[in-house]
Design an enzyme around this catalytic site. Structure first.
Site, short mmCIF file in Angstrom:
data_model
loop_
_atom_site.label_atom_id
_atom_site.label_comp_id
_atom_site.label_asym_id
_atom_site.label_seq_id
_atom_site.Cartn_x
_atom_site.Cartn_y
_atom_site.Cartn_z
N ASP A 35 0.87 -1.18 0.00
CA ASP A 35 0.00 0.00 0.00
C ASP A 35 0.91 1.23 0.00
OD1 ASP A 35 -1.74 2.05 0.31
OD2 ASP A 35 -2.63 1.32 2.18
N LEU A 36 0.97 1.89 -1.13
CA LEU A 36 1.91 3.01 -1.28
C LEU A 36 1.48 4.25 -0.52
CD1 LEU A 36 2.97 2.54 -5.00
CD2 LEU A 36 4.22 1.89 -2.94
N TYR A 60 -1.27 7.70 -7.82
CA TYR A 60 -2.63 8.19 -7.56
C TYR A 60 -2.96 9.06 -8.77
CZ TYR A 60 -6.46 10.65 -5.19
OH TYR A 60 -7.68 11.19 -4.85
N THR A 61 -3.90 8.61 -9.60
CA THR A 61 -4.14 9.29 -10.88
C THR A 61 -5.51 9.97 -10.99
OG1 THR A 61 -4.84 7.19 -11.84
CG2 THR A 61 -2.55 7.82 -12.19
N ASP A 101 2.76 15.71 -17.68
CA ASP A 101 2.72 17.06 -18.25
C ASP A 101 2.13 18.08 -17.27
OD1 ASP A 101 0.41 15.38 -18.70
OD2 ASP A 101 -0.49 17.07 -19.76
N TYR A 124 -2.55 17.27 -7.88
CA TYR A 124 -1.91 16.14 -8.58
C TYR A 124 -0.58 16.57 -9.19
CZ TYR A 124 -1.14 12.71 -12.35
OH TYR A 124 -0.59 11.79 -13.20
N TRP A 149 -1.70 12.46 -21.30
CA TRP A 149 -2.94 11.98 -21.95
C TRP A 149 -2.89 10.47 -22.19
CZ3 TRP A 149 -5.39 15.75 -26.05
CH2 TRP A 149 -5.40 17.05 -25.55
N1 LIG Z 1 -3.38 8.48 -16.88
C1 LIG Z 1 -2.87 9.57 -17.45
O1 LIG Z 1 -3.54 10.26 -18.25
C2 LIG Z 1 -1.46 10.01 -17.14
C3 LIG Z 1 -0.99 11.19 -17.72
C4 LIG Z 1 0.31 11.58 -17.43
C5 LIG Z 1 1.12 10.82 -16.61
N2 LIG Z 1 0.61 9.69 -16.03
C6 LIG Z 1 1.49 8.91 -15.16
O2 LIG Z 1 1.75 7.66 -15.80
C7 LIG Z 1 1.93 6.65 -14.79
C8 LIG Z 1 1.02 5.47 -15.10
O3 LIG Z 1 -0.34 5.90 -15.02
P1 LIG Z 1 -1.57 4.92 -15.36
O4 LIG Z 1 -2.53 5.69 -16.18
O5 LIG Z 1 -1.06 3.61 -15.83
O6 LIG Z 1 -2.20 4.76 -13.90
P2 LIG Z 1 -3.48 3.89 -13.49
O7 LIG Z 1 -4.00 3.13 -14.63
O8 LIG Z 1 -4.38 4.79 -12.72
O9 LIG Z 1 -2.84 2.82 -12.48
C9 LIG Z 1 -2.34 3.25 -11.24
C10 LIG Z 1 -1.67 2.09 -10.56
O10 LIG Z 1 -1.26 2.53 -9.26
C11 LIG Z 1 -1.73 1.61 -8.30
N3 LIG Z 1 -2.00 2.24 -7.03
C12 LIG Z 1 -2.80 3.30 -6.79
N4 LIG Z 1 -2.84 3.55 -5.46
C13 LIG Z 1 -2.04 2.62 -4.87
C14 LIG Z 1 -1.65 2.35 -3.54
N5 LIG Z 1 -2.10 3.06 -2.50
N6 LIG Z 1 -0.81 1.32 -3.31
C15 LIG Z 1 -0.34 0.55 -4.32
N7 LIG Z 1 -0.67 0.76 -5.61
C16 LIG Z 1 -1.51 1.79 -5.87
C17 LIG Z 1 -3.01 1.06 -8.92
O11 LIG Z 1 -3.38 -0.13 -8.28
P3 LIG Z 1 -4.90 -0.30 -7.71
O12 LIG Z 1 -5.80 -0.23 -8.91
O13 LIG Z 1 -4.86 -1.63 -7.05
O14 LIG Z 1 -5.12 0.84 -6.78
C18 LIG Z 1 -2.56 0.88 -10.36
O15 LIG Z 1 -1.77 -0.28 -10.50
C19 LIG Z 1 1.67 7.33 -13.46
O16 LIG Z 1 2.90 7.74 -12.89
C20 LIG Z 1 0.86 8.56 -13.82
O17 LIG Z 1 1.00 9.60 -12.88
C21 LIG Z 1 -0.65 9.25 -16.30
#
Ligand SMILES: NC(=O)c1ccc[n+]([C@@H]2O[C@H](COP(=O)([O-])OP(=O)(O)OC[C@H]3O[C@@H](n4cnc5c(N)ncnc54)[C@H](OP(=O)(O)O)[C@@H]3O)[C@@H](O)[C@H]2O)c1
Length: 285
Positions: A35-36, A60-61, A101, A124, A149
Site C-alpha cells: 500500500d503506497l 494516484y491518478t 505534463d 496532482y 494523456w
Molecule cells: N493516466 C494519465 O492520463 C497520465 C498522464 C500523465 C502521466 N501519467 C502517469 O503515468 C503513470 C502510469 O499511469 P496509469 O494511467 O497507468 O495509472 P493507473 O492506470 O491509474 O494505475 C495506477 C496504478 O497505481 C496503483 N496504485 C494506486 N494507489 C495505490 C496504492 N495506495 N498502493 C499501491 N498501488 C496503488 C493502482 O493499483 P490499484 O488499482 O490496485 O489501486 C494501479 O496499478 C503514473 O505515474 C501517472 O502519474 C498518467
C-alpha cells in the site's frame, strides 16, 4: 535482470507486464501486498526481492479527486517514489519512474523541453513534481519518463469514456481548446523497455528526466473525433466546447505538448504518431 515493478493492474503496469515479462525476471507488486499510501513499507519489499532495477508504474491518478485528498495523493505520488529512490540508492540499483505534463502550467505555445520551468496548477501536478524531486534527491540513478494523456485498451480512460458515450447515442461535448499528445500506454511501455535494455547494458550516461509521448498534437475534441471515426461511430453528434464550459476541480494545462527529442537522442526511441497508436488500441478493445 530481476526487475521489481510497483503497480501491475494499471494501464502502464499491464503493458509492462506483457512487454517486460518475456524479457526479464519480473516481480509485480500491487495492493494488498503493498500500500503506497504507507511509503515506509517500500523498503522491506525492495530488500526482500533484491532486484537489479525498480520500476514505479503505480500512482494516484484521480486528478480531480486529489484536490480533496491531497495527503493521500502526496503519499502515493511524492513520498512513496522518494522511499523507492532511497531504497534503490541503498541497494545501488536504478529506479525508473513516471511523471506528467501537469508539472507545467500549460501557458507555453511550443513543446515543453525537460528543462522548461515547472509550475503545476493542481494538487496532482504538485504531488507528481514533488515525486520527481524526491527521486532526484535520493538517487542519481533515476530515469523519469514524463508522459501525457495516457490511455489504453485496459483501465479507465478517455477512449473508453468516449466509446461509452457514443454507444448511448447522445450528443457528446468535448473540450476543443486544450492541446496535447494522446499516448498509448503500450507505446510508453515499449519506450520503457528500451530504457530497461540500456540500463541492463550498464549504461550510466542515461539518467535524468525524459519526455515520452506519442508523436503529433491534437485537442481532446480532435482525439474524440478520431476515436469515433476508428470505432465506426459515424453518426455521433460531437460538439467542441471551451475549457470555460467544462469546469473541473483541478485546472488542466491548456497546452500540454512535450518535446521528446531527448528520448530519441539518448535512447534512440521515438514513439509512433498518436493516430497510429489509437488505431492499434481500438483494435485491441
Ligand atoms: N493516466 C494519465 O492520463 C497520465 C498522464 C500523465 C502521466 N501519467 C502517469 O503515468 C503513470 C502510469 O499511469 P496509469 O494511467 O497507468 O495509472 P493507473 O492506470 O491509474 O494505475 C495506477 C496504478 O497505481 C496503483 N496504485 C494506486 N494507489 C495505490 C496504492 N495506495 N498502493 C499501491 N498501488 C496503488 C493502482 O493499483 P490499484 O488499482 O490496485 O489501486 C494501479 O496499478 C503514473 O505515474 C501517472 O502519474 C498518467
Amino acid at each position: 535482470m530481476r526487475i521489481l515493478v510497483f503497480g501491475r493492474v494499471g494501464q502502464l503496469g499491464t503493458a509492462l507486464a506483457e512487454l517486460l515479462g518475456p524479457l526479464h525476471e519480473t516481480i509485480f507488486l500491487d495492493q494488498p501486498e503493498i500500500d503506497l499510501s504507507k511509503p515506509d513499507s517500500v523498503f522491506a519489499h525492495v530488500h526482500e526481492h533484491a532486484p537489479d532495477l525498480v520500476i514505479n508504474a503505480a500512482a494516484y491518478t484521480a486528478v480531480d479527486k486529489a484536490e480533496t485528498e491531497p495527503n493521500l495523493a502526496d503519499a502515493i505520488n511524492a513520498r512513496a517514489p522518494g522511499a523507492m529512490a532511497a531504497a534503490c540508492a541503498g541497494a545501488k540499483i536504478p529506479l525508473v519512474h513516471y511523471s506528467t505534463d501537469y508539472v507545467f502550467d500549460g501557458s507555453a505555445s511550443t513543446p515543453y523541453r525537460e528543462s522548461a520551468p515547472v509550475s503545476p496548477r493542481s494538487v496532482y501536478g504538485r504531488g507528481k513534481l514533488a515525486g520527481e524531486q524526491a527521486v532526484a534527491q535520493a538517487t542519481d540513478q533515476h530515469v523519469i519518463l514524463r508522459t501525457a494523456w495516457l490511455y489504453s485498451h485496459v483501465g479507465h480512460n478517455f477512449v473508453k469514456t468516449m466509446l461509452r458515450l457514443a454507444a448511448e447515442g447522445k450528443p457528446v461535448r468535448v473540450v476543443g481548446d486544450q492541446m496535447g499528445s494522446p499516448t498509448y500506454a503500450w507505446d510508453l511501455a515499449q519506450a520503457s523497455v528500451a530504457v530497461v535494455e540500456a540500463l541492463a547494458q550498464g549504461r550510466d550516461d542515461i539518467y535524468g528526466i525524459f519526455h515520452a509521448t506519442n508523436a503529433g498534437v491534437t485537442s481532446w475534441h480532435g482525439f474524440a473525433e478520431r476515436i469515433f471515426d476508428l470505432a465506426g461511430y459515424d453518426d455521433v453528434e460531437l460538439v467542441a466546447i471551451s475549457t470555460d464550459e467544462y469546469p473541473t476541480p483541478a485546472p488542466r494545462p491548456a497546452y500540454s505538448v512535450l518535446c521528446c527529442d531527448r528520448l530519441q537522442e539518448v535512447f534512440g526511441v521515438t514513439l509512433p504518431e498518436w493516430p497510429d497508436a489509437l488505431a492499434r488500441c481500438i483494435e485491441r478493445l
